[in-house]
Write a protein that holds these residues in place. Structure first.
Motif, PDB file in Angstrom:
ATOM      1  N   SER A  10      83.686  -3.824 -13.771  1.00  0.00           N
ATOM      2  CA  SER A  10      82.291  -4.129 -14.056  1.00  0.00           C
ATOM      3  C   SER A  10      82.161  -4.639 -15.501  1.00  0.00           C
ATOM      4  CB  SER A  10      81.431  -2.889 -13.811  1.00  0.00           C
ATOM      5  OG  SER A  10      81.524  -2.469 -12.462  1.00  0.00           O
ATOM      6  N   GLU A  24      77.116 -10.372 -11.721  1.00  0.00           N
ATOM      7  CA  GLU A  24      76.477  -9.941 -10.477  1.00  0.00           C
ATOM      8  C   GLU A  24      76.452 -11.079  -9.451  1.00  0.00           C
ATOM      9  OE1 GLU A  24      72.236  -7.958  -8.987  1.00  0.00           O
ATOM     10  OE2 GLU A  24      72.628  -8.327 -11.117  1.00  0.00           O
ATOM     11  N   GLU A  45      79.268   0.737  -6.948  1.00  0.00           N
ATOM     12  CA  GLU A  45      79.791   0.936  -8.292  1.00  0.00           C
ATOM     13  C   GLU A  45      80.432   2.313  -8.397  1.00  0.00           C
ATOM     14  OE1 GLU A  45      78.125  -0.828 -12.140  1.00  0.00           O
ATOM     15  OE2 GLU A  45      77.377   1.245 -12.170  1.00  0.00           O
ATOM     16  N   THR A  54      83.314  -2.262  -9.580  1.00  0.00           N
ATOM     17  CA  THR A  54      82.548  -2.501  -8.358  1.00  0.00           C
ATOM     18  C   THR A  54      83.519  -2.657  -7.203  1.00  0.00           C
ATOM     19  OG1 THR A  54      80.788  -3.610  -9.605  1.00  0.00           O
ATOM     20  CG2 THR A  54      80.880  -4.000  -7.218  1.00  0.00           C
TER      21      THR A  54
END
Length: 281
Positions: A156, A193, A212, A275
Motif C-alpha cells: 500500500s 487506488e 487491506e 492490499t
C-alpha cells in the motif's frame, strides 16, 4: 517482448540473484513477517485437498509452501526469475517434508504453462516489479481454470509502510535519488487506488475484491533493522553507494534513531501494510 522489457527482466534477475544470500540469511524473519499477507491470500483462494496451485514470483517459497501443506492430493508449482532463490524454496520444502511442491524459473509475463492449468494462482509482492502489470494479469488469467481464484498482494502507500520509509526516506534526504519513471517497477508502483482492480478487470477477471492487511516487521534492535535492510533491499544499497563515508555514517545514525522511536516491548515494530486483490477467472 520488447528489448526494453527484456533488459528490465534481466536486470531484475541479476538483482535478485545478487541479494539471494541476504534473503536466505533472513528467511525465517521474512517468512514470519509476511505470513499474515499469505494467510489472507490463501483464505481467499478457496483451496481443496486436490487443488493445483501456481505461486508466481515466490522467491524462497511462500505462500506456496503453506499452500502445499493444505493440498495433500494436489500440487504446487512456485516460480521466480531467480533460480538461486528457488533453490532456497526447494530446500524449505524438503525440510517441511512437502513432496507435492515443484519449482520453475520463468518470467511472470510469459508463463510456461498451458491454458486453464491451475485451480488457484497466487502472487505475493511480485506485481510491483513485473515489467508489465497488465501482461502479467492476463497470463495469470490464461493459466487459471474457469472459476479459479487469482490472489495477489501489493504494498500500500508509503505512509502505511514505515518498514521501508524509515530507511529510504532518510537516504533520500541526504543523497539525490532520481524519481522513478511513471509506471516503472518499484516497491509502491501498485499502490495507487484502482490500479490493480483495473488490471484484473482488463484480464477478464470477475468478482474482484480488495482487502487491506496490516502487520509489523519486528526486529530485536534498530541495528538489526539496519543490517536486515542492507542485506535484502537493493534500493538501500544503491542509495548508500552514492554517499561518502561521513554521509553514510550520518544516515545510519539517523535511521537508528528513527527506528528506536518504534520500540515497543523491547523490540522495533515497523508498520507494514498491503492490499490483497482477489479475482475469479
Amino acid at each position: 517482448m520488447s528489448t526494453n522489457l527484456d533488459q528490465i527482466r534481466d536486470q531484475q534477475r541479476a538483482t535478485w540473484d545478487r541479494f539471494s544470500a541476504g534473503w536466505k540469511k533472513w528467511d525465517s524473519l521474512v517468512l514470519g513477517w509476511l505470513a499474515p499477507f499469505g494467510e489472507v491470500m490463501i483464505r481467499h483462494a478457496s483451496l481443496h485437498e486436490d487443488s493445483h496451485v501456481l505461486d508466481v514470483a515466490a522467491g524462497t517459497g511462500e505462500p506456496g509452501l503453506t499452500a502445499a501443506s493444505l493440498v495433500p492430493r494436489g500440487r504446487v508449482i512456485v516460480t521466480d526469475l531467480s533460480e538461486i532463490m528457488l533453490e532456497v524454496a526447494a530446500q524449505n520444502a524438503v525440510r517441511r517434508g512437502l513432496l507435492n511442491f515443484d519449482t520453475r524459473p520463468c518470467d511472470a509475463c510469459a508463463l510456461p504453462f498451458v491454458d486453464a492449468s491451475f485451480d488457484a494462482v497466487l502472487c505475493r509482492f511480485g506485481f510491483m516489479f513485473f515489467p508489465e502489470v497488465d501482461s502479467a494479469a492476463r497470463e495469470f488469467a490464461r493459466v487459471a481454470k474457469p472459476n479459479a481464484r487469482i490472489c495477489a498482494a501489493v504494498w500500500s502507500a508509503p505512509a502505511k509502510n514505515s518498514w521501508a520509509t524509515t530507511i529510504m526516506g532518510t537516504i533520500a534526504r541526504h543523497v539525490e535519488m532520481p524519481p522513478p519513471q511513471p509506471g516503472s517497477p518499484g516497491l509502491f508502483r501498485c499502490a495507487p487506488e484502482g490500479l490493480m482492480r483495473s488490471a484484473f478487470a482488463a484480464a477478464g477477471l470477475r468478482n474482484i475484491t480488495e482487502e487491506e492487511v496490516s502487520t509489523a516487521m519486528v526486529h530485536e534492535t534498530p541495528e538489526q533493522y539496519w543490517e536486515f535492510m542492507n542485506d535484502i533491499a537493493a534500493p538501500v544499497v544503491a542509495g548508500l553507494a552514492k554517499a561518502d563515508a561521513d554521509t553514510a555514517a550520518q544516515i545510519r545514525a539517523e535511521v537508528l534513531e528513527l527506528a528506536s522511536q518504534f520500540m515497543r516491548d523491547g523490540k522495533v515494530h515497523l508498520l507494514s501494510t498491503a492490499t490483497v486483490i482477489v479475482g475469479t477467472r
